[in-house]
Design a protein around this motif. Sequence first.
Motif, PDB file in Angstrom:
ATOM      1  N   VAL A  30      31.270  34.178  48.287  1.00  0.00           N
ATOM      2  CA  VAL A  30      31.692  35.240  47.315  1.00  0.00           C
ATOM      3  C   VAL A  30      32.875  35.719  48.367  1.00  0.00           C
ATOM      4  CG1 VAL A  30      31.393  37.679  46.166  1.00  0.00           C
ATOM      5  CG2 VAL A  30      29.916  35.825  45.840  1.00  0.00           C
ATOM      6  N   TRP A  31      33.764  35.858  47.948  1.00  0.00           N
ATOM      7  CA  TRP A  31      34.995  36.155  48.926  1.00  0.00           C
ATOM      8  C   TRP A  31      35.477  38.113  47.777  1.00  0.00           C
ATOM      9  CZ3 TRP A  31      37.149  34.003  53.210  1.00  0.00           C
ATOM     10  CH2 TRP A  31      36.406  33.233  53.545  1.00  0.00           C
ATOM     11  N   ILE A  32      36.266  38.843  48.857  1.00  0.00           N
ATOM     12  CA  ILE A  32      36.359  40.414  47.904  1.00  0.00           C
ATOM     13  C   ILE A  32      37.832  40.776  48.381  1.00  0.00           C
ATOM     14  CG2 ILE A  32      36.114  42.228  47.543  1.00  0.00           C
ATOM     15  CD1 ILE A  32      32.794  42.158  47.253  1.00  0.00           C
ATOM     16  N   ALA A  33      38.519  40.691  47.699  1.00  0.00           N
ATOM     17  CA  ALA A  33      40.501  41.116  47.730  1.00  0.00           C
ATOM     18  C   ALA A  33      40.962  42.268  47.307  1.00  0.00           C
ATOM     19  CB  ALA A  33      41.153  39.677  47.150  1.00  0.00           C
ATOM     20  N   GLN A  34      40.400  43.556  47.942  1.00  0.00           N
ATOM     21  CA  GLN A  34      41.163  44.574  47.994  1.00  0.00           C
ATOM     22  C   GLN A  34      42.001  45.101  47.092  1.00  0.00           C
ATOM     23  OE1 GLN A  34      38.290  46.652  48.342  1.00  0.00           O
ATOM     24  NE2 GLN A  34      37.144  45.596  49.509  1.00  0.00           N
ATOM     25  N   ARG A  35      41.804  45.635  45.821  1.00  0.00           N
ATOM     26  CA  ARG A  35      42.997  46.138  45.603  1.00  0.00           C
ATOM     27  C   ARG A  35      43.104  47.350  46.678  1.00  0.00           C
ATOM     28  NH1 ARG A  35      45.183  47.066  39.884  1.00  0.00           N
ATOM     29  NH2 ARG A  35      43.478  45.622  38.897  1.00  0.00           N
ATOM     30  N   GLU A  36      44.976  47.110  46.650  1.00  0.00           N
ATOM     31  CA  GLU A  36      45.662  47.816  46.917  1.00  0.00           C
ATOM     32  C   GLU A  36      46.166  48.736  45.876  1.00  0.00           C
ATOM     33  OE1 GLU A  36      46.937  47.273  50.127  1.00  0.00           O
ATOM     34  OE2 GLU A  36      46.594  44.509  50.011  1.00  0.00           O
ATOM     35  N   THR A  41      48.541  44.446  43.529  1.00  0.00           N
ATOM     36  CA  THR A  41      48.362  43.721  43.716  1.00  0.00           C
ATOM     37  C   THR A  41      46.971  43.682  45.363  1.00  0.00           C
ATOM     38  OG1 THR A  41      49.819  44.682  46.570  1.00  0.00           O
ATOM     39  CG2 THR A  41      51.304  43.599  45.383  1.00  0.00           C
ATOM     40  N   TYR A  42      46.695  42.453  45.894  1.00  0.00           N
ATOM     41  CA  TYR A  42      44.956  42.408  46.853  1.00  0.00           C
ATOM     42  C   TYR A  42      45.732  42.483  48.423  1.00  0.00           C
ATOM     43  CZ  TYR A  42      43.626  42.450  41.197  1.00  0.00           C
ATOM     44  OH  TYR A  42      43.213  43.121  40.643  1.00  0.00           O
ATOM     45  N   GLY A  43      44.711  43.128  48.921  1.00  0.00           N
ATOM     46  CA  GLY A  43      44.379  42.219  50.201  1.00  0.00           C
ATOM     47  C   GLY A  43      44.141  41.265  50.732  1.00  0.00           C
ATOM     48  N   VAL A  44      44.176  41.953  52.204  1.00  0.00           N
ATOM     49  CA  VAL A  44      43.396  39.313  52.487  1.00  0.00           C
ATOM     50  C   VAL A  44      41.944  39.447  52.220  1.00  0.00           C
ATOM     51  CG1 VAL A  44      43.412  38.283  53.825  1.00  0.00           C
ATOM     52  CG2 VAL A  44      45.179  39.525  54.498  1.00  0.00           C
ATOM     53  N   PRO A  45      41.637  38.339  50.957  1.00  0.00           N
ATOM     54  CA  PRO A  45      40.511  38.723  50.960  1.00  0.00           C
ATOM     55  C   PRO A  45      39.576  37.818  51.529  1.00  0.00           C
ATOM     56  CG  PRO A  45      41.356  36.181  49.661  1.00  0.00           C
ATOM     57  CD  PRO A  45      42.527  36.876  50.574  1.00  0.00           C
ATOM     58  N   SER A  92      38.622  45.320  42.277  1.00  0.00           N
ATOM     59  CA  SER A  92      39.103  44.341  43.143  1.00  0.00           C
ATOM     60  C   SER A  92      38.920  42.856  42.612  1.00  0.00           C
ATOM     61  CB  SER A  92      38.211  44.672  44.392  1.00  0.00           C
ATOM     62  OG  SER A  92      38.590  45.261  45.795  1.00  0.00           O
ATOM     63  N   ARG A  93      40.118  41.875  43.837  1.00  0.00           N
ATOM     64  CA  ARG A  93      39.616  40.692  43.407  1.00  0.00           C
ATOM     65  C   ARG A  93      38.175  40.218  44.023  1.00  0.00           C
ATOM     66  NH1 ARG A  93      44.699  37.514  42.809  1.00  0.00           N
ATOM     67  NH2 ARG A  93      44.848  38.538  40.876  1.00  0.00           N
ATOM     68  N   ILE A  94      37.064  39.686  42.919  1.00  0.00           N
ATOM     69  CA  ILE A  94      36.305  39.044  43.583  1.00  0.00           C
ATOM     70  C   ILE A  94      36.198  37.039  43.147  1.00  0.00           C
ATOM     71  CG2 ILE A  94      34.182  38.240  42.572  1.00  0.00           C
ATOM     72  CD1 ILE A  94      34.010  41.286  42.144  1.00  0.00           C
ATOM     73  N   ILE A  95      36.521  36.939  44.162  1.00  0.00           N
ATOM     74  CA  ILE A  95      36.477  35.022  44.557  1.00  0.00           C
ATOM     75  C   ILE A  95      34.899  34.393  44.367  1.00  0.00           C
ATOM     76  CG2 ILE A  95      37.983  33.148  45.811  1.00  0.00           C
ATOM     77  CD1 ILE A  95      39.957  35.810  46.395  1.00  0.00           C
TER      78      ILE A  95
END
Length: 105
Positions: A30-36, A41-45, A92-95
């Motif tokens: 599980v990776w998370i890219a925080q919402r800016e 836009t999203y930060g680096v996962p 946030s985007r969850i990958i």
Amino acid sequence: HNDLGSRRPINIELPADLTPAITPGSFVDVWIAQREKAGSTYGVPEQLASMVEVSARVARAGGLVNQTGTNLELLVEPTHLEPLLQALANESRIIVIYNPAGTQQ
């Protein structure tokens, strides 16, 4: 199998094109890219957890804009629970990435 231990089932919505390799009983990272702060836009996962067990997968249709998606239930360790819930709350985007090592156990 109901051996949850201290893990908690958490549902997350993912895109419909999630790899078919991810099934109940398989393991994912599980990776998370925080919402800016700006919003679009999203930060680096960053990796939150590896080898997280998938307990359920449900294809979802519908919604107002008629988008389809995949609802994944993950069994999350207590240490990962808060950051994951925070990511959900922050939109946030969850990958989720299939981890083939999980099948060798």
